[in-house]
Design a protein around this motif. Structure first.
Motif, PDB file in Angstrom:
ATOM      1  N   THR A 111       0.834  -1.208   0.000  1.00 26.19           N
ATOM      2  CA  THR A 111       0.000   0.000   0.000  1.00 26.19           C
ATOM      3  C   THR A 111       0.860   1.246   0.000  1.00 26.19           C
ATOM      4  N   GLN A 114       2.229   1.805  -3.503  1.00 28.50           N
ATOM      5  CA  GLN A 114       1.214   2.342  -4.396  1.00 28.50           C
ATOM      6  C   GLN A 114       0.950   3.815  -4.132  1.00 28.50           C
ATOM      7  N   LEU A 115       0.950   4.190  -2.863  1.00 29.62           N
ATOM      8  CA  LEU A 115       0.741   5.604  -2.537  1.00 29.62           C
ATOM      9  C   LEU A 115       1.890   6.460  -3.052  1.00 29.62           C
ATOM     10  N   GLU A 117       3.780   5.802  -5.559  1.00 29.26           N
ATOM     11  CA  GLU A 117       3.728   5.829  -7.017  1.00 29.26           C
ATOM     12  C   GLU A 117       2.672   6.817  -7.532  1.00 29.26           C
ATOM     13  N   LYS A 118       1.526   6.874  -6.866  1.00 29.31           N
ATOM     14  CA  LYS A 118       0.441   7.736  -7.331  1.00 29.31           C
ATOM     15  C   LYS A 118       0.518   9.140  -6.747  1.00 29.31           C
ATOM     16  N   LEU A 119       1.084   9.264  -5.547  1.00 26.66           N
ATOM     17  CA  LEU A 119       1.179  10.563  -4.891  1.00 26.66           C
ATOM     18  C   LEU A 119       2.629  10.786  -4.481  1.00 26.66           C
ATOM     19  N   PRO A 120       3.449  11.367  -5.330  1.00 26.55           N
ATOM     20  CA  PRO A 120       4.873  11.556  -5.005  1.00 26.55           C
ATOM     21  C   PRO A 120       5.099  12.395  -3.758  1.00 26.55           C
ATOM     22  N   LYS A 123       5.875  10.706  -0.414  1.00 17.84           N
ATOM     23  CA  LYS A 123       7.186  10.102  -0.172  1.00 17.84           C
ATOM     24  C   LYS A 123       7.976  10.840   0.891  1.00 17.84           C
TER      25      LYS A 123
END
Length: 369
Positions: A111, A114-115, A117-120, A123
């Protein structure tokens, strides 16, 4: 019927202080409090069966012996089964727990990926920067250190369960006699209010404890059917564990939801839809609890404001630990009923005048004779 005044700030202050003091004392004799609470549940559940046997022709004492004898037999068999499971399968439970914790951590790592990857921007958060290796080490430490202690605590508590049928027997046999002796010792001027006090305490405990058992049954059925439909392993057992954990308000529900999520993540590591389906199922059951099941079962038996409930949960945890979370609301409800009724008695001028008049008559009666 005359409306009784609502309790004021001073009354609620006394209620909170007395509740905290009782929880502190209960924490010292928890080995007796928990069987006593379970014995009360058994009393309210078995009382209709005893009454049915009395109507069938048995004497009340004989009916109580038959019912509590069956309860003792079931409890004894359950204690033997739990002890045997704890001694023979402890190592297997450790491996299973490690397996499910690891499955939950793997799902957390996926999870997180995926986060990111979709919401830089995610990070840069502190939660994402914590490495899964640290989580794995924490999981291993939990299983090695805390699971063994938990199993030892379970084994320590199992023999005290034998007190449940013993206490339930004496409550069934002598409960009404004890209440009669208590009421007879009260001055006649306060007889009606005292009778009302016993009735309100009895109805409050009965509504809460029996309602809690009904709520547990409904939660177990709903969660078990939902998890079975989703294909989760051991759905009925998992639903029962989550329903029992929900006895601890708020905290228990969160732990139950986390447990369901870990099992689903382990059973279906590559099917996040099923995992999210379990989360949605758990949330739906909690909503059913709040809006449908709770009014049908527990209802307003405790009559405690939600803000005060949350405050008392923190105080209960501080005074008696996890046991305080479980006991604080029923103790608060009973203390509130007793304090409110005593406050009404002490502030009722008519009752106090009747009491003074009765005392004067008692002092003058020998002189007249």
């Amino acid at each position: 019927m005359r409306n009784e005044p609502e309790p004021g700030i001073l009354t609620w202050g006394v209620i909170i202080v007395v509740t905290c003091l009782i929880l502190y004392l209960f924490e010292r004799v928890l080995w007796l409090v928990v069987p006593g609470l379970l014995a009360l549940v058994g009393y309210y559940c078995l009382q209709p069966l005893v009454q049915a046997l009395v109507r069938a022709g048995l004497k009340h004492r004989t009916a109580g012996k038959v019912v509590t004898g069956l309860l003792f037999l079931v409890t004894g068999l359950g204690v033997i089964l739990l002890l045997s499971l704890a001694t023979t399968r402890a190592a297997g439970w450790k491996a299973v727990t490690t397996h499910y914790v690891q499955g939950g951590l793997d799902f957390l790592g996926k999870t997180e990926a995926q986060l990111v990857e979709k919401l830089p921007m995610v990070k840069r958060s502190a939660l994402v920067r914590s490495t899964p290796t640290n989580l794995d080490a924490a999981a291993g430490q939990f299983v090695d250190n805390y699971l063994g202690r938990l199993l030892l605590q379970m084994v320590h508590w199992v023999p005290s369960l034998l007190l449940v049928p013993y206490l339930a027997y004496f409550i069934l046999q002598d409960g009404n006699r004890f209440k009669k002796h208590m009421i007879r010792s009260v001055p006649n001027a306060f007889f009606e209010k005292t009778l009302l006090l016993f009735d309100r305490v009895d109805r409050s405990l009965q509504s809460y404890l029996i309602g809690l058992m009904k709520l547990t049954f409904l939660d177990t059925v709903c969660l078990g059917l939902g998890l079975w439909f989703l294909g989760i392993s051991n759905p009925l057992l998992l639903g029962l564990i989550a329903a029992v954990l929900a006895w601890v308000p708020y905290v228990g529900s969160a732990v139950g939801g986390l447990l369901v999520t870990m099992v689903a993540a382990t059973d279906f590591p590559n099917k996040p839809v099923t995992i999210y389906g379990c989360v949605v199922l758990f949330i739906c059951v909690r909503l059913l609890d709040d809006f449908v099941f709770m009014p049908m079962t527990v209802g307003r038996s405790l009559r405690v404001h939600p803000v005060l409930s949350v405050l008392m949960l923190f105080l209960g945890a501080e005074m008696a630990g996890p046991a305080g979370l479980l006991l604080v609301l029923p103790v608060l409800g009973v203390v509130a009923v007793i304090t409110e009724t005593l406050g009404q008695i002490l502030t009722d001028q008519r009752l106090r005048a009747r009491y003074r008049h009765a005392r004067q008559l008692q002092r003058t009666m020998p002189e007249v004779g």
